[in-house]
Design a protein around this motif. Structure first.
Motif, short mmCIF file in Angstrom:
data_model
loop_
_atom_site.label_atom_id
_atom_site.label_comp_id
_atom_site.label_asym_id
_atom_site.label_seq_id
_atom_site.Cartn_x
_atom_site.Cartn_y
_atom_site.Cartn_z
N PRO A 1 18.52 60.25 15.95
CA PRO A 1 18.01 60.16 17.32
C PRO A 1 16.58 60.69 17.45
O PRO A 1 15.89 60.34 18.41
N ASP B 1 25.25 48.49 17.09
CA ASP B 1 26.09 49.60 17.54
C ASP B 1 27.45 49.11 18.02
O ASP B 1 28.20 49.84 18.66
N LYS C 1 21.55 56.80 19.05
CA LYS C 1 22.18 57.77 19.93
C LYS C 1 23.17 58.65 19.17
O LYS C 1 23.86 58.19 18.26
N THR D 1 27.21 57.95 18.00
CA THR D 1 27.43 56.50 17.94
C THR D 1 27.52 56.02 16.50
O THR D 1 26.83 56.53 15.62
N ASN E 1 21.49 64.40 12.77
CA ASN E 1 21.01 64.85 14.07
C ASN E 1 20.23 66.14 13.83
O ASN E 1 20.77 67.09 13.27
#
Length: 363
Positions: free
Chosen positions: A76, A127, A153, A156, A355
């Protein structure tokens, strides 16, 4: 039998300095390094007889088709989605490399290479609800798309499909939902004395709390952002002009098995984690040789703009791929040859996610 991806390429963890090209190293296969003398004697003995190829009928040789290789890491926090597409070299097939080609993982993530890039493949990321096709970027030799056109995101699951008209490769990964904050850090300087010079080095380490109740994988990174001068010389007047630009200098890590750059929380759920010790020289003055042979010293030296601590909460694919690259690159001649992890179906490579949290130490 499906072939496996072996460490036939050089992987490096260091990002090249600004404006500097990566310099891959050429390494002999471990099999040759371990048994070089034996192979030499065998080849010497065979030279007076028939060659090995002549004694084995061509029909008995294994036939392996070339496969697509796919490398991509999504997050992200990234501003661009990049996918590197190439292919394997068939066993006993004819193939020619351009001088100096190699596959490089710069700082562990970004694939940089001019090795057999595909310019006409179709690369699609999805996605499950929407999808986007990545165009080819000839300058970077990757398929790339600005993240604003297809945002990645947290939490996801994404799938990646690569086709070239005849072959197709697919992979999927799930972005970890949480950013894990850095708890504490230490940043010190140390004077390092060499044979002919004395340098000041930055020494860094930091800690974080593991996310309890789930399986987690982590990766640590850190770099110094600095501003420095670039001196240009007018070839006619010999006049110099100085311009400022930004560069990144990454820390190198010195750790143990329990404090690796890549860590997981097996048997350590909910505990306090710590990074290895990070070290890097403090940026010094730059010089540029003039046309008369004398050095030209910039009027302003490098200026620190901040030290960035990065903690990546990764998926298992990211962790297993990079750990397998580490193990395959070990120089122990008595170790078994290690295979590089892949999660690509119908091909080889890796599609993984992370992330990332960032903490900035201002100068």
């Amino acid at each position: 039998m499906k072939p496996v991806l072996k460490a036939n390429f050089t992987y490096t963890q260091k990002l090249p300095a600004s404006g500097e090209a990566a310099r891959p190293r050429l390494r002999l296969p471990r099999l040759f390094m371990s048994y070089g003398p034996v192979v030499f004697l065998l080849l010497t003995g065979l030279s007076s007889c028939e060659t090995l190829v002549n004694t084995v009928p061509e029909s008995k040789l294994p036939r392996m088709e070339s496969q697509l290789t796919v490398f991509s890491f999504v997050s992200p926090q990234d501003t661009v989605i990049r996918v590197k597409v190439s292919q394997t070299v068939p066993l006993f097939g004819e193939y020619t490399f351009s001088p100096g080609t190699s596959l490089v993982v710069a700082d562990g993530d970004t694939i940089l290479s001019n090795i057999d890039s595909f310019t006409t493949a179709t690369v699609v990321i999805s996605d499950g609800v929407s999808s986007a096709t990545l165009p080819y970027n000839s300058r970077e030799q990757v398929y790339a798309l600005p993240a604003r056109q297809f945002p990645i995101k947290a939490g996801t699951t994404y799938s990646l499909t690569v086709t070239d008209g005849k072959r197709s490769a697919q992979a999927s990964c799930t972005v970890p939902p949480e950013q894990v904050p850095i708890k504490e850090y230490t940043l010190d300087t140390a004077l390092v004395t060499g044979l002919s010079r004395r340098d000041t080095s930055l020494i860094l380490s930091f800690t974080w709390n593991d996310l309890a109740g789930k399986e987690n994988y982590y990766r640590v990174k850190a770099f110094e952002l600095f501003e420095y001068s670039v001196v240009k010389i007018d070839t006619i007047t010999q006049a110099t002009k100085e311009a400022r630009t930004l560069g990144r200098s990454y820390f190198r890590w010195v750790g143990t098995s329990s404090r690796n750059v890549f860590q997981n929380d097996t048997n350590l759920d909910g505990t306090l984690f710590s990074s290895p010790q990070g070290r890097k020289p403090k940026e010094g003055l730059q010089y540029l040789a003039s046309l008369t042979g004398g050095p030209v010293k910039p009027e302003r030296g490098p200026e620190n703009k901040g030290t960035f601590l990065l903690l990546l909460n990764t998926d298992s694919h990211y962790y297993r791929f990079h750990r397998s690259v580490q193990q395959a690159g070990e120089d122990n001649p008595f170790a078994e040859p290690a295979l590089v992890y892949t999660n690509v179906k119908g091909g080889l490579g890796v599609f993984a996610a992370y992330n990332q949290s960032v903490q900035v130490i201002k100068p």
